[in-house]
Structure formats: C-alpha cells, structure tokens
Design an enzyme around this catalytic site. Structure first.
Site, PDB file in Angstrom:
ATOM      1  N   GLU A 113     -32.951 -29.324  18.618  1.00  0.00           N
ATOM      2  CA  GLU A 113     -32.126 -28.331  17.929  1.00  0.00           C
ATOM      3  C   GLU A 113     -30.717 -28.868  17.630  1.00  0.00           C
ATOM      4  O   GLU A 113     -29.783 -28.100  17.427  1.00  0.00           O
ATOM      5  CB  GLU A 113     -32.044 -27.055  18.774  1.00  0.00           C
ATOM      6  CG  GLU A 113     -33.388 -26.380  18.919  1.00  0.00           C
ATOM      7  CD  GLU A 113     -33.388 -25.327  19.998  1.00  0.00           C
ATOM      8  OE1 GLU A 113     -33.190 -24.149  19.690  1.00  0.00           O
ATOM      9  OE2 GLU A 113     -33.564 -25.693  21.174  1.00  0.00           O
ATOM     10  N   SER A 154     -36.361 -22.783  19.349  1.00  0.00           N
ATOM     11  CA  SER A 154     -36.451 -22.759  17.876  1.00  0.00           C
ATOM     12  C   SER A 154     -37.886 -22.838  17.352  1.00  0.00           C
ATOM     13  O   SER A 154     -38.115 -23.307  16.242  1.00  0.00           O
ATOM     14  CB  SER A 154     -35.631 -23.898  17.256  1.00  0.00           C
ATOM     15  OG  SER A 154     -34.265 -23.620  17.387  1.00  0.00           O
ATOM     16  N   TYR A 207     -34.806 -20.835  10.073  1.00  0.00           N
ATOM     17  CA  TYR A 207     -33.626 -21.533   9.544  1.00  0.00           C
ATOM     18  C   TYR A 207     -33.625 -21.795   8.045  1.00  0.00           C
ATOM     19  O   TYR A 207     -32.602 -22.176   7.499  1.00  0.00           O
ATOM     20  CB  TYR A 207     -33.450 -22.869  10.278  1.00  0.00           C
ATOM     21  CG  TYR A 207     -33.293 -22.669  11.765  1.00  0.00           C
ATOM     22  CD1 TYR A 207     -32.202 -21.967  12.268  1.00  0.00           C
ATOM     23  CD2 TYR A 207     -34.249 -23.132  12.662  1.00  0.00           C
ATOM     24  CE1 TYR A 207     -32.064 -21.763  13.626  1.00  0.00           C
ATOM     25  CE2 TYR A 207     -34.116 -22.924  14.028  1.00  0.00           C
ATOM     26  CZ  TYR A 207     -33.022 -22.241  14.501  1.00  0.00           C
ATOM     27  OH  TYR A 207     -32.886 -22.023  15.841  1.00  0.00           O
ATOM     28  N   ARG A 230     -29.725 -13.678  24.397  1.00  0.00           N
ATOM     29  CA  ARG A 230     -30.592 -12.994  23.417  1.00  0.00           C
ATOM     30  C   ARG A 230     -32.035 -13.079  23.897  1.00  0.00           C
ATOM     31  O   ARG A 230     -32.525 -14.166  24.206  1.00  0.00           O
ATOM     32  CB  ARG A 230     -30.448 -13.654  22.044  1.00  0.00           C
ATOM     33  CG  ARG A 230     -30.951 -12.792  20.886  1.00  0.00           C
ATOM     34  CD  ARG A 230     -31.207 -13.634  19.649  1.00  0.00           C
ATOM     35  NE  ARG A 230     -32.394 -14.428  19.829  1.00  0.00           N
ATOM     36  CZ  ARG A 230     -32.480 -15.744  19.567  1.00  0.00           C
ATOM     37  NH1 ARG A 230     -31.462 -16.405  19.120  1.00  0.00           N
ATOM     38  NH2 ARG A 230     -33.610 -16.384  19.775  1.00  0.00           N
ATOM     39  N   ASP A 253     -36.129 -12.426  23.283  1.00  0.00           N
ATOM     40  CA  ASP A 253     -37.102 -12.347  22.190  1.00  0.00           C
ATOM     41  C   ASP A 253     -38.326 -11.557  22.642  1.00  0.00           C
ATOM     42  O   ASP A 253     -38.945 -11.894  23.659  1.00  0.00           O
ATOM     43  CB  ASP A 253     -37.550 -13.757  21.776  1.00  0.00           C
ATOM     44  CG  ASP A 253     -36.400 -14.603  21.251  1.00  0.00           C
ATOM     45  OD1 ASP A 253     -35.302 -14.056  21.047  1.00  0.00           O
ATOM     46  OD2 ASP A 253     -36.618 -15.817  21.042  1.00  0.00           O
ATOM     47  N   GLU A 280     -39.161 -14.523  25.954  1.00  0.00           N
ATOM     48  CA  GLU A 280     -38.212 -15.454  26.581  1.00  0.00           C
ATOM     49  C   GLU A 280     -36.807 -14.913  26.436  1.00  0.00           C
ATOM     50  O   GLU A 280     -36.538 -14.026  25.621  1.00  0.00           O
ATOM     51  CB  GLU A 280     -38.299 -16.826  25.900  1.00  0.00           C
ATOM     52  CG  GLU A 280     -38.001 -16.746  24.410  1.00  0.00           C
ATOM     53  CD  GLU A 280     -37.259 -17.950  23.867  1.00  0.00           C
ATOM     54  OE1 GLU A 280     -36.883 -18.842  24.635  1.00  0.00           O
ATOM     55  OE2 GLU A 280     -37.006 -17.954  22.649  1.00  0.00           O
ATOM     56  N   ASN A 337     -32.834 -16.365  25.787  1.00  0.00           N
ATOM     57  CA  ASN A 337     -32.050 -17.529  25.362  1.00  0.00           C
ATOM     58  C   ASN A 337     -30.627 -17.402  25.878  1.00  0.00           C
ATOM     59  O   ASN A 337     -29.939 -16.416  25.573  1.00  0.00           O
ATOM     60  CB  ASN A 337     -32.013 -17.599  23.833  1.00  0.00           C
ATOM     61  CG  ASN A 337     -33.409 -17.704  23.251  1.00  0.00           C
ATOM     62  OD1 ASN A 337     -34.009 -18.768  23.273  1.00  0.00           O
ATOM     63  ND2 ASN A 337     -33.949 -16.590  22.782  1.00  0.00           N
ATOM     64  N   GLY A 349     -28.074 -19.080  18.885  1.00  0.00           N
ATOM     65  CA  GLY A 349     -27.369 -19.649  17.727  1.00  0.00           C
ATOM     66  C   GLY A 349     -26.131 -18.840  17.394  1.00  0.00           C
ATOM     67  O   GLY A 349     -26.120 -17.613  17.516  1.00  0.00           O
TER      68      GLY A 349
HETATM   69  N1  LIG Z   1     -47.461 -14.697  22.994  1.00  0.00           N
HETATM   70  C1  LIG Z   1     -47.061 -14.636  21.727  1.00  0.00           C
HETATM   71  N2  LIG Z   1     -47.625 -13.745  20.877  1.00  0.00           N
HETATM   72  C2  LIG Z   1     -47.253 -13.684  19.573  1.00  0.00           C
HETATM   73  N3  LIG Z   1     -46.321 -14.474  19.030  1.00  0.00           N
HETATM   74  C3  LIG Z   1     -45.708 -15.377  19.827  1.00  0.00           C
HETATM   75  C4  LIG Z   1     -46.038 -15.500  21.214  1.00  0.00           C
HETATM   76  N4  LIG Z   1     -45.279 -16.475  21.750  1.00  0.00           N
HETATM   77  C5  LIG Z   1     -44.493 -16.941  20.753  1.00  0.00           C
HETATM   78  N5  LIG Z   1     -44.753 -16.294  19.591  1.00  0.00           N
HETATM   79  C6  LIG Z   1     -44.096 -16.540  18.291  1.00  0.00           C
HETATM   80  O1  LIG Z   1     -43.414 -17.776  18.349  1.00  0.00           O
HETATM   81  C7  LIG Z   1     -41.975 -17.580  18.281  1.00  0.00           C
HETATM   82  C8  LIG Z   1     -41.285 -18.548  19.231  1.00  0.00           C
HETATM   83  O2  LIG Z   1     -41.706 -18.334  20.555  1.00  0.00           O
HETATM   84  P1  LIG Z   1     -40.727 -18.253  21.788  1.00  0.00           P
HETATM   85  O3  LIG Z   1     -41.540 -18.020  23.004  1.00  0.00           O
HETATM   86  O4  LIG Z   1     -39.632 -17.281  21.507  1.00  0.00           O
HETATM   87  O5  LIG Z   1     -40.166 -19.753  21.882  1.00  0.00           O
HETATM   88  P2  LIG Z   1     -38.843 -20.465  21.294  1.00  0.00           P
HETATM   89  O6  LIG Z   1     -38.063 -20.822  22.515  1.00  0.00           O
HETATM   90  O7  LIG Z   1     -39.337 -21.667  20.580  1.00  0.00           O
HETATM   91  O8  LIG Z   1     -38.122 -19.485  20.406  1.00  0.00           O
HETATM   92  C9  LIG Z   1     -41.776 -16.112  18.635  1.00  0.00           C
HETATM   93  O9  LIG Z   1     -40.573 -15.622  18.083  1.00  0.00           O
HETATM   94  C10 LIG Z   1     -43.024 -15.477  18.038  1.00  0.00           C
HETATM   95  O10 LIG Z   1     -42.922 -15.321  16.634  1.00  0.00           O
HETATM   96 MG   LIG Z   2     -37.629 -17.520  20.855  1.00  0.00          MG
END
Ligand SMILES: Nc1ncnc2c1ncn2[C@@H]1O[C@H](COP(=O)(O)OP(=O)(O)O)[C@@H](O)[C@H]1O
Ligand SMILES: [Mg+2]
Length: 304
Positions: free
Chosen positions: A15, A147, A211, A251, A253, A265, A267, A271
């Site tokens: 990133e 990301s 992005y 933040r 998610d 997760e 963060n 950003g």
């Molecule tokens: N278990 C899940 N079910 C549905 N979508 C997921 C799942 N895990 C991740 N995603 C999709 O992938 C994106 C990134 O995953 P995330 O766990 O937030 O990791 P990162 O740290 O890369 O942001 C999420 O915003 C979502 O769109």
């Molecule tokens: Mg995420």
C-alpha cells in the site's frame, strides 16, 4: 513558534502508493494551517530525521506491513516522541486478521466463519477442512495485508488455483463468503464518528473498486439504516476499537446481511487522502479535513 510535525509515509508495503498520497495530502493541509512539516520514509534515515528535525509529534501515515502492524510503532516508542494512531499492541492485534477475529469471537462480535490454512497441508486435507467448517463460496485472504490485496472469492472448483497465487504467504485465511451490503464505520478520538456504505460495481470491494475512480464505486452517506440498526453498528464499532485498545482513529469494515453485521476487520491506519472514507465520513459529520487531522494529532501518544 510553529508546531513541528514529521509525517512518515511510503514504506515497503503493497500500500506504499496510497500511503505516499496520504502523507502528501496531510502535509499540504498542515502547511496551509501554519504547521512546520517534514515528510520522511520509514527507512535507515528515519532516526536521523527525527533527531535533526525534533518534531513535536510524528504523524504516522503508513499503511500495511511495517507501518500498521506494531513494528514502526515500537521504533517510535523507543525514540520517545509522541506519534499518532494506535500503539504497538493494538496495531499488531488489528493487523493480524486471525488474532483480531479470535478477539471478536470471544467477545461476541459476529465475524465470518473461517479456517486458517498453511501451505504445507495437502489438497485433500484442505478439502476436508473446508467441508467440515465452511460453505462455498469462500473468501481467501492473507492474514496481514490490506487494500484487498490478494483477496479472492472462490467457488469450489477455483480454490486450489487461486490459492497458488497466495503461496508466498505460507498461511492464509479462508472465510465463508457473506453476501449483502458493504458498510464501514469509524471511531475518532474515542467517539463514534459515523458510517458509510459502498456499492462497488465490480464483483466485490477489491483494490480497483477502492482506488480507481473509473471503477465507479458508489459512496452512500448518510447511510440507509434505521436508527436502531445504526446505533447497533456504531456500538459494535466502538466495542471493537476499545477491545483491541486502539487510539485516535480507526475504521471497521463490515458486511451487512439478513439484518446482521459481520465484522471483517478493523483498520488502525485508515486512508487519509481527501477522497478516503474516514475524511468523507468526518466531513459529513461536520469535521473538515484539517480539524480531523488536528483531532488525530491531539490523540497522539504522550510518549515522552
Ligand atoms: N467473508 C467475506 N464475505 C464477503 N466479502 C468479503 C469477505 N471478506 C472480504 N470480503 C471482501 O473483500 C474486501 C476486503 O476484505 P478485508 O477483510 O476488509 O481485507 P483488507 O484488509 O484487504 O481490506 C471487503 O471489503 C469485502 O468486499
Ligand atoms: Mg478492509
């Protein structure tokens, strides 16, 4: 005398480019508002930069590995200079999706079911493990990344091929795919800041959707949730922030499906370009970019 702020951005993570942009925009805003600012990289010159510039506060604008996972924070602790965002332990816990999910589960925060897979296991072992614990499609993702880098949604027949791409990680998470809405919520200065919904026009909220403006992800704010659900969302967000011991801004998610929030997760270094989500949530709630930065600076550790 002008207040001196040293901004650390760039670094070695995937990133890097986003971090450089955060560093540039935060620097521009601080300079406009009368601060004396210097940007630097987290490289071998970091300690010299700190010693010669003598900043009042270090603004950590790094993302990902070495910047968001406790490593740089431990160096800054050692330098005895106040720095923004979460400290060593909170950063390490939040960056590791396995550790943070364990903490969420233990504390009754809903998160998608998962297994950890290490590449020394055979395909048959993996198939059995999935069969026992998860339903397809599954999401494969690195344990310590951000990301959406190397996050893939896989059907049964794709899993082994997709896993090949993640071999360099040694271990990855496999999660049950949660359909539904993509929602993110932020905490600022120990308070509930607000939330936003993202409507990616792609298969999911991947790197491009995050992005590349050409990917045309829709940002929906104010978020369309009834009062009770919004309150619940913000309560979970604050609980997660406090459970991990975060400081300043964070933040979280989520996926929202069948009236339930699944925390993917948290963060600790979200950003901070003007087009990023935390500044957008913040602006909607009446805190402009410079005031957001000032609150983050105010919450820096008093690491003296
Ligand atoms: N278990 C899940 N079910 C549905 N979508 C997921 C799942 N895990 C991740 N995603 C999709 O992938 C994106 C990134 O995953 P995330 O766990 O937030 O990791 P990162 O740290 O890369 O942001 C999420 O915003 C979502 O769109
Ligand atoms: Mg995420």
């Amino acid at each position: 005398m002008k207040k001196k702020i040293l901004i650390i951005s760039g670094g070695i993570s995937k990133e890097r480019e986003i971090s450089l942009e955060t560093g540039k925009q935060v620097a521009r805003e601080l300079k406009k508002n009368g601060y004396l600012v210097k940007n630097c990289e987290p490289d071998n010159n970091l300690i010299n930069s700190v010693k010669s510039f003598k900043p009042k506060i270090i603004f950590n604008a790094l993302h990902g590995q070495f910047g968001e996972d406790g490593y740089i924070q431990s160096i800054l602790e050692n330098l005895k200079i106040s720095y923004t965002h979460s400290g060593v332990i909170a950063s390490a816990k939040a960056m590791n999706k396995e550790i943070s999910k364990k903490i969420f589960i233990k504390n009754k925060i809903l998160t998608p079911k998962y297994i950890k897979y290490s590449f020394d296991k055979s395909k048959v072992e993996l198939n059995n493990l999935i069969k026992k614990k998860l339903n397809f499609p599954v999401v494969i993702k690195p344990i310590n990344e951000g990301s959406s880098v190397n996050v893939f949604i896989c059907k049964k027949n794709e899993i082994h091929k997709k896993l090949e791409k993640l071999k360099s990680y040694k271990e990855v998470l496999l999660e049950e795919f949660i359909p539904g809405r993509e929602i993110q919520a932020a905490i600022l200065g120990e308070k509930k800041l607000g939330a936003i919904e993202l409507k990616p026009q792609r298969k999911f909220y991947d790197y491009e959707a995050k992005y590349n403006v050409k990917a045309k992800t829709k940002h929906i704010i104010p978020i369309k949730l009834n009062k009770k659900k919004y309150k619940e969302l913000m309560k979970i967000t604050l609980k997660a922030h406090n459970l991990l011991g975060c400081r300043g801004v964070s933040r979280s998610d989520f996926k929202f499906y069948k009236n339930k929030f699944y925390l993917l997760e948290l963060n600790t270094q979200p950003g901070m370009t003007k087009l990023s989500l935390v500044p957008e949530i913040s602006a909607y709630n009446g805190i402009n970019f410079i005031n957001l930065i000032k609150i983050i600076l105010k919450d820096a550790s008093t690491n003296k």
